[in-house]
Motif scaffolding. Structure first.
Motif, PDB file in Angstrom:
ATOM      1  N   THR A 193      15.373  39.998 -13.895  1.00  0.00           N
ATOM      2  CA  THR A 193      15.336  41.205 -13.233  1.00  0.00           C
ATOM      3  C   THR A 193      14.081  42.198 -13.836  1.00  0.00           C
ATOM      4  O   THR A 193      13.676  41.981 -14.871  1.00  0.00           O
ATOM      5  CB  THR A 193      16.626  42.066 -13.387  1.00  0.00           C
ATOM      6  N   ASP A 194      13.909  43.228 -12.767  1.00  0.00           N
ATOM      7  CA  ASP A 194      12.938  44.161 -13.076  1.00  0.00           C
ATOM      8  C   ASP A 194      13.823  45.414 -13.502  1.00  0.00           C
ATOM      9  O   ASP A 194      13.125  46.534 -13.432  1.00  0.00           O
ATOM     10  CB  ASP A 194      12.014  44.459 -11.856  1.00  0.00           C
ATOM     11  N   GLY A 218      22.362  52.619 -10.394  1.00  0.00           N
ATOM     12  CA  GLY A 218      22.401  52.737  -8.887  1.00  0.00           C
ATOM     13  C   GLY A 218      23.744  52.349  -8.281  1.00  0.00           C
ATOM     14  O   GLY A 218      24.279  53.251  -7.431  1.00  0.00           O
ATOM     15  N   PHE A 273      21.202  45.512  -0.486  1.00  0.00           N
ATOM     16  CA  PHE A 273      21.291  44.781  -1.994  1.00  0.00           C
ATOM     17  C   PHE A 273      22.664  44.220  -2.249  1.00  0.00           C
ATOM     18  O   PHE A 273      23.749  45.115  -1.573  1.00  0.00           O
ATOM     19  CB  PHE A 273      20.602  45.624  -3.013  1.00  0.00           C
ATOM     20  N   THR A 311      25.379  47.046  -3.184  1.00  0.00           N
ATOM     21  CA  THR A 311      25.426  48.105  -2.152  1.00  0.00           C
ATOM     22  C   THR A 311      26.343  47.547  -1.289  1.00  0.00           C
ATOM     23  O   THR A 311      27.335  48.061  -0.646  1.00  0.00           O
ATOM     24  CB  THR A 311      24.043  48.384  -1.312  1.00  0.00           C
ATOM     25  N   THR A 362      16.628  50.161   2.640  1.00  0.00           N
ATOM     26  CA  THR A 362      16.295  49.742   1.275  1.00  0.00           C
ATOM     27  C   THR A 362      14.722  49.635   1.003  1.00  0.00           C
ATOM     28  O   THR A 362      14.022  48.977   1.656  1.00  0.00           O
ATOM     29  CB  THR A 362      16.867  48.244   0.848  1.00  0.00           C
ATOM     30  N   ASN A 387      14.592  44.518  -1.392  1.00  0.00           N
ATOM     31  CA  ASN A 387      14.569  43.495  -2.557  1.00  0.00           C
ATOM     32  C   ASN A 387      15.260  42.047  -2.192  1.00  0.00           C
ATOM     33  O   ASN A 387      14.672  41.102  -2.397  1.00  0.00           O
ATOM     34  CB  ASN A 387      15.600  44.190  -3.663  1.00  0.00           C
ATOM     35  N   LYS A 420      14.753  51.057 -12.136  1.00  0.00           N
ATOM     36  CA  LYS A 420      13.382  50.384 -11.413  1.00  0.00           C
ATOM     37  C   LYS A 420      12.377  51.349 -11.610  1.00  0.00           C
ATOM     38  O   LYS A 420      11.643  51.496 -12.559  1.00  0.00           O
ATOM     39  CB  LYS A 420      13.621  49.987 -10.182  1.00  0.00           C
TER      40      LYS A 420
HETATM   41  N1  F0G Z   1      19.654  48.766  -4.675  1.00  0.00           N
HETATM   42  C1  F0G Z   1      18.591  47.896  -4.868  1.00  0.00           C
HETATM   43  C2  F0G Z   1      17.612  47.612  -3.911  1.00  0.00           C
HETATM   44  C3  F0G Z   1      18.738  47.297  -6.200  1.00  0.00           C
HETATM   45  O1  F0G Z   1      17.882  46.205  -6.188  1.00  0.00           O
HETATM   46  C4  F0G Z   1      19.491  47.333  -7.049  1.00  0.00           C
HETATM   47  C5  F0G Z   1      19.743  46.557  -8.328  1.00  0.00           C
HETATM   48  C6  F0G Z   1      20.841  48.376  -6.965  1.00  0.00           C
HETATM   49  C7  F0G Z   1      20.686  49.040  -5.525  1.00  0.00           C
HETATM   50  C8  F0G Z   1      21.828  48.836  -7.705  1.00  0.00           C
HETATM   51  O2  F0G Z   1      21.147  49.493  -8.953  1.00  0.00           O
HETATM   52  O3  F0G Z   1      21.580  47.845 -10.885  1.00  0.00           O
HETATM   53  O4  F0G Z   1      21.306  50.377 -11.102  1.00  0.00           O
HETATM   54  O5  F0G Z   1      23.299  49.368 -10.302  1.00  0.00           O
HETATM   55  N2  F0G Z   1      18.960  45.585  -8.694  1.00  0.00           N
HETATM   56  C9  F0G Z   1      18.902  44.836  -9.686  1.00  0.00           C
HETATM   57  C10 F0G Z   1      18.147  43.708  -9.524  1.00  0.00           C
HETATM   58  C11 F0G Z   1      20.220  44.554 -10.563  1.00  0.00           C
HETATM   59  O6  F0G Z   1      17.985  42.610 -10.366  1.00  0.00           O
HETATM   60  O7  F0G Z   1      17.408  43.500  -8.376  1.00  0.00           O
HETATM   61  P1  F0G Z   1      21.930  49.326 -10.633  1.00  0.00           P
END
Ligand code: F0G
Length: 456
Positions: free
Chosen positions: A49-50, A99, A123, A126, A181, A185, A257
Motif C-alpha cells: 500500500t501507499d 479515512g 473503495f 467506503t 473517488t 483507487n 495518502k
Molecule cells: N478511500 C480510498 C480511495 C482509499 O484508498 C482508502 C484507503 C480509504 C478511503 C480509507 O482510508 O485507510 O485511512 O482508513 N486505502 C488504503 C489502500 C488502505 O491501501 O489503498 P484509511
C-alpha cells in the motif's frame, strides 16, 4: 532530456533484509498465501500500500516536535484546519484518526436501509461503511474505465448519464449523497477530470443531492488534470485543487495518502447542521473536535504534508516513476491497466494468468508468485476483495482481477523500482507454472485482510 531525479536526499534509512526464494516459499505457506499475513521484515520491496507508508520530510519531523498536545484548542489543530481550509474552501473541518473513521461518521448519519450512495467506484472500506449502515453502494464508472488495456486520460470518471438515470429511477430522496473517488483507487488509480466533476455536480444540483469527494489522492489527481486536461497547464496544483473542491459540498480524506503522513484523516463540509451531527458522533467515537483521534503532532505533520504534496517537482517525479514501470512492462508485453495510475501499477492478472479461472483467484496467485520470486509484496484487487457468493453458493467474480503494486511516497529509489520490474518480467516469462488458489478460511466483511488460502 536528463533523468528525472528524486527531488529529495535521504537523511535516515531503514534496513531491507534479504531472503532467498526457498525461504520465501516457506514464509508464504506459513502466511496461508495471504500477503497481509506476512511479517514486514520478511518483505524486500513492500508495495502492499501507499497508505501510511510515506517517508516524512525533515520539516514534518520538525513539526512533530512542535505538536501542541493540548486536549482542547491545540495550536496544531488550527494549523491543520488552515491547511485543509486553504485547499478545500470548506468551513467545517473534522479531524479523524484515518479515512475510514470519516466514512464511518458520514455514512452512519446519512446512510441507512433503503438508501443508495452512488460513486465512480467506492473503495472497499467506503463500501463496507455504507453497507454496515444498511445502505447500498453503487458504482457507475465510465465505460473506458472498465477496459484495462485501452488507454484514456480520465478513466476514473463517473458515468454522468448513468448517474442521472439512476437518480430518476430510484428517486432522489433515496440518495443522500454522491461521492467521487479521486483518483479511482479500485479502478487502477485513474484520475477524474474537472469537466466530469462539474458535470456530476450539475446533475447533483438538479436533484438537490450533495456531492462529496473521497480526496485521498487529490494532489495526484490534480497533477493529471494539469498535464492532461485543456486549460490547466499554467495553473498551480493549489489553484486546480481549489477549483476542484469548489464543486463539492464535502469531502472525506485519508491523510495517510496525499498528506504524506503516517496516520490521520478528516471530514470537511459546507453544511453546518450536518457538521454538528458529525462532530457529535466524533466526540463519541474519535475524540474532541480539535484532535479527533489524533495527537497534536499528527495534525502538525498533516498540515505540512498537505502543502508539500502539491509541490510540482515532487508530483512530476512521483507520476513519472510510476509511468517508468509501465514503459518497462510494455517492452516485455506484461499486461497492466493502461495508462499507469497515480500511486500504483495494476497488473492485469486475468490476462497474465489466463489458465486460472476466477474461482482460483488469479490475482492472489500472482501476488504469491511475485513474493516468492523477489520478495515483492503487492495486493490482490479482484475476486478476493470484491467477489460475492450467489444464492447457489457459487462465486460471483469481480469485474477485473488485478494485482496492485502501490508505490509508497518518497521511499524507494530508482534501483528498487528497476529490481521490481525485473522480477515482474521474470515471473511473466514463467507464468505457465503458476497455479491458482482456493480459500480455506474467510470472514463476512473485508475478507481479503484475513482470508487463508492453499494452492488449488
Ligand atoms: N478511500 C480510498 C480511495 C482509499 O484508498 C482508502 C484507503 C480509504 C478511503 C480509507 O482510508 O485507510 O485511512 O482508513 N486505502 C488504503 C489502500 C488502505 O491501501 O489503498 P484509511
Amino acid at each position: 532530456m536528463h533523468t528525472i531525479i528524486e527531488p529529495f536526499k535521504i537523511k535516515s534509512v531503514e534496513p531491507v533484509y534479504f531472503t532467498t526464494s526457498q525461504q520465501r516459499e516457506n514464509i508464504l505457506r506459513k502466511a496461508f498465501y495471504n500477503p497481509f499475513l506476512i511479517q514486514a521484515k520478511d518483505v524486500m520491496i513492500d508495495l502492499l500500500t501507499d497508505s501510511g507508508t510515506s517517508a516524512m520530510s525533515s520539516e514534518q519531523w520538525g513539526g512533530i516536535m512542535r505538536g501542541d498536545e493540548s486536549y482542547a484548542g491545540s495550536e496544531s489543530f488550527f494549523r491543520f484546519e488552515a491547511a485543509v481550509r486553504n485547499i478545500t474552501g470548506m468551513p467545517y473541518i473534522i479531524p479523524t484518526h484515518q479515512g475510514r473513521a470519516a466514512e464511518k461518521i458520514i455514512f452512519s448519519i446519512t446512510g441507512g436501509k433503503g438508501k443508495y450512495i452512488v460513486s465512480n467506484t467506492l473503495f472497499d472500506t467506503t463500501r463496507a461503511n455504507i453497507e454496515f449502515s444498511g445502505a447500498e453502494g453503487i458504482d457507475l464508472l465510465c465505460a473506458e474505465g472498465k477496459l484495462p488495456s485501452v488507454p484514456a486520460p480520465f478513466k476514473g470518471n463517473i458515468d454522468v448519464d448513468a448517474l442521472e438515470q439512476f437518480i430518476t429511477t430510484k428517486g432522489a430522496r433515496h440518495i443522500p449523497l454522491v461521492i467521487i473517488t479521486i483518483t479511482n483507487n479500485s479502478g487502477g488509480g485513474q484520475p477524474v477530470s474537472m469537466e466530469n466533476i462539474r458535470a456530476a455536480k450539475r446533475v447533483c444540483n438538479k436533484y438537490h443531492i450533495p456531492l462529496f469527494i473521497d480526496a485521498c489522492r487529490f494532489a495526484e489527481n490534480c497533477y493529471f488534470i494539469k498535464t492532461r486536461e485543456p486549460g490547466y497547464a499554467n495553473k498551480s496544483i493549489l489553484e486546480i485543487a481549489q477549483e476542484l473542491f469548489s464543486c463539492a459540498d464535502g469531502c472525506t480524506m485519508s491523510a495517510k495518502k496525499d498528506a504524506l503522513a503516517n496516520i490521520g484523516g478528516f471530514l470537511a463540509m459546507h453544511d453546518e447542521a450536518l457538521a454538528m451531527q458529525c462532530r457529535n458522533m466524533l466526540i463519541i467515537t474519535e475524540g474532541f473536535p480539535t484532535y479527533g483521534g489524533l495527537a497534536g503532532r499528527d495534525l502538525e505533520a498533516i498540515a505540512i504534508g498537505l502543502n508539500e504534496v502539491m509541490e510540482e517537482p515532487y508530483l512530476k517525479y512521483r507520476i513519472r516513476s510510476i509511468e517508468y514501470i509501465g514503459e518497462k512492462l510494455d517492452a516485455a508485453g506484461v499486461p497492466y491497466i493502461k495508462p499507469t495510475g497515480g500511486h500504483a501499477v495494476y497488473l492485469d492478472a486475468k490476462a497474465f494468468l489466463p489458465h486460472t479461472s476466477p474461482d482460483q483467484y488469479p490475482g492472489q496467485a500472482l501476488c504469491g508468485a511475485l513474493y516468492t520470486a523477489g520478495g515483492i509484496r503487492g495486493v490482490e484487487i479482484g475476486s478476493v476483495m470484491f467477489g460475492k457468493y450467489g444464492k447457489d453458493g457459487n462465486l460471483i467474480p469481480a469485474g477485473m482481477e488485478l494485482v496492485r503494486l502501490a508505490i509508497p511516497r518518497r521511499v524507494y529509489t530508482q534501483s528498487h523500482i528497476d529490481y521490481t520490474t525485473e522480477v515482474i518480467i521474470d515471473v511473466f516469462k514463467q507464468r505457465e507454472n503458476i497455479t491458482g488458489y482456493k480459500i480455506i478460511y474467510e470472514t463476512p466483511y473485508l475478507r481479503h485482510f484475513t482470508a487463508r488460502f492453499e494452492p488449488a
